[in-house]
Design a protein around this motif. Structure first.
Motif, PDB file in Angstrom:
ATOM      1  N   THR A  64       0.851  -1.186   0.000  1.00 20.92           N
ATOM      2  CA  THR A  64       0.000   0.000   0.000  1.00 20.92           C
ATOM      3  C   THR A  64       0.883   1.230   0.000  1.00 20.92           C
ATOM      4  N   PHE A  92      -9.074  -1.518  -0.155  1.00 19.72           N
ATOM      5  CA  PHE A  92      -8.759  -2.877   0.260  1.00 19.72           C
ATOM      6  C   PHE A  92      -9.869  -3.456   1.137  1.00 19.72           C
ATOM      7  N   GLY A 115      -7.625  -6.934  -2.533  1.00 15.45           N
ATOM      8  CA  GLY A 115      -8.415  -5.994  -3.328  1.00 15.45           C
ATOM      9  C   GLY A 115      -9.800  -6.515  -3.673  1.00 15.45           C
TER      10      GLY A 115
END
Length: 478
Positions: A64, A92, A115
């Motif tokens: 991330t 997410f 995801g």
């Protein structure tokens, strides 16, 4: 076969080694976050910890961006609160998580993110994730203990520094004695106080041998009483080889005993009290001297009173003569007290005794000669002589007329013999007295206690003369 690089035990060993070398930092948590993502075959992971305000803060993230990791903090908050709301932060989805616990309390969360939707992780994978979270908790405990140890060590160093400064400022020598081995651990000042070579370890018997034999018996007895049960020791003793004596005070305490009550550890300090003991000795000597002088002075006063009465023609004459003689004694006593009865300089005595008979604006008494130290007996005797000579000069001699002068001078020979001359001039013509009064007797006898002293009192027509000869001690310092 599981890869050692992903084995929680291997990670724990690596993390603990790293913590010992450089302390647990976010880099260690980064490794745990990467391990969690790899175990769950997920693209992202997040490790959060609680701050002092009770909020979750990102300490490690993988897969991330920093902004995405900050957005995912809500997932950690809801996970720890068991919130059943939608487990998605917009980018997410929360795939799996494990709380981080340190010292029995929750301190954060380890989250695995994905995801999109995927099958729930099997129990073995969840157990491995929990093991990784447990490693994070262990790192936190290790960090806290390391910081606490560092703080304790720093506090100990500061306390020891303060103690050392305090001991040095107070000139205290500290020591620790093990009676079982006879070894004394000490600081550098202790051997110096005992007049021994520099050392930090000494034998107790060597310290005892350094104590003056006059004090060793009493010192052993007091110390033995402390060892046998009283615990506290307090003593004072002299050290061999010093003149004047070096006095030390010792304070100690038994702080440990074995099961049978035998002492195993004794702490203590020593410090120099020579100046205090010297002052006490001077006071004792001074008190003895004062007692002796008071007796002598009372006898002198009694003799002055008796002889003055015998030679006085009327009470007023007695009172005047007696009070003036007492004043002369009082001046001498005042000087001797100021100098602790160690004697005074002849200059100070002559100026004080003769100043009442002179005029500061037009002086008529000349005083000259090297300063010399007079003993107490010489001081009192010479004070009475100078008073009588000046009193007679004021009544009948050179000081009874404006033109009269008096010269008081002295020399000190190589044999430390004082020779003082009293010479009057410019006064009325002198006629030798038909009989000698008490004043003349006092002049000739005032130094009777001083061995080898001699006083000559003459009456030539041009002025009275007196010669005083007496032995001296040390010359006074200029």
């Amino acid at each position: 076969m599981q890869d050692d690089r992903t084995n929680p035990v291997t990670i724990a060993e690596d993390s603990e080694n790293a913590a010992h070398k450089r302390g647990p930092r976010d880099a260690d948590f980064d490794r745990l976050a990467r391990l969690a993502a790899k175990l769950m075959a997920a693209p992202a992971a997040l490790l959060t910890l609680t701050n002092t305000a009770g909020q979750q803060v990102v300490h490690a993230h993988v897969g991330t961006s920093p902004a995405q990791a900050a957005e995912a903090l809500g997932l950690a908050e809801r996970f720890l609160a068991n919130d059943p709301a939608e487990a998605r932060d917009g980018t997410f989805l929360l795939y799996a998580g494990a709380p981080i616990v340190a010292s029995g309390r929750g301190v954060g969360a380890l989250l695995v993110l994905d995801g999109g939707e995927r099958p729930a992780p099997d129990p073995d994978m969840l157990e491995q994730l929990q093991d990784v979270a447990a490693l994070a908790g262990s790192l936190i405990v290790l960090r806290d203990r390391s910081q606490a140890g560092a703080r304790a060590e720093a506090a100990l160093v500061h306390a020891e520094t303060r103690r050392a400064i305090a001991l040095e400022a107070a000139a205290l020598a500290s020591w620790v004695w093990d009676p079982r081995t006879g070894v004394v651990e000490c600081d550098a000042l202790l051997p110096e106080l005992f007049n021994m070579p520099p050392a930090t370890r000494m034998r107790a018997r060597d310290i005892v041998v350094a104590i003056d034999r006059r004090d060793i018996g009493r010192t052993r007895k007091i110390f033995q009483e402390a060892l046998e049960g009283s615990d506290d020791y307090s003593g004072e003793y002299r050290i061999r080889g010093f003149d004047p004596p070096r006095w030390l005070a010792a304070r100690g305490r038994v702080v440990e005993r074995d099961a049978d009550g035998r002492p195993t550890l004794v702490f203590g300090v020593n410090y120099d009290i020579s100046e205090r003991r010297s002052g006490e000795e001077r006071q004792r000597l001074l008190l003895r001297e004062i007692n002796h002088r008071v007796k002598n002075t009372l006898a002198t006063v009694q003799a002055l009173a008796t002889q003055t009465v015998r030679h006085a023609r009327e009470p007023r004459e007695f009172l005047d003569a007696f009070s003036q003689r007492l004043r002369a004694l009082g001046v001498a006593h005042g000087l001797l007290s100021e100098y602790e009865w160690r004697g005074i300089g002849i200059r100070d005595l002559a100026r004080l005794e003769l100043s009442p008979f002179d005029d500061a604006d037009t002086p008529r008494i000349a005083i000259s000669g090297p300063d010399a130290l007079l003993t107490p007996d010489q001081t009192l005797g010479l004070a009475l002589i100078l008073h009588e000579l000046a009193s007679n000069a004021l009544k009948y001699g050179a000081l009874s007329v404006p033109a009269g002068r008096v010269s008081v001078s002295w020399t000190v020979s190589g044999e430390k013999q004082l020779e003082l001359e009293w010479v009057e001039s410019g006064g009325p013509k002198v006629t030798p007295p038909a009989h000698h009064g008490f004043g003349s007797i006092l002049i000739r006898r005032s130094l009777a206690k001083v061995i080898s002293s001699e006083v000559t009192h003459e009456f030539p027509a041009d002025g009275v003369r007196a010669h005083i000869s007496m032995p001296l001690g040390e010359l006074a310092e200029a």
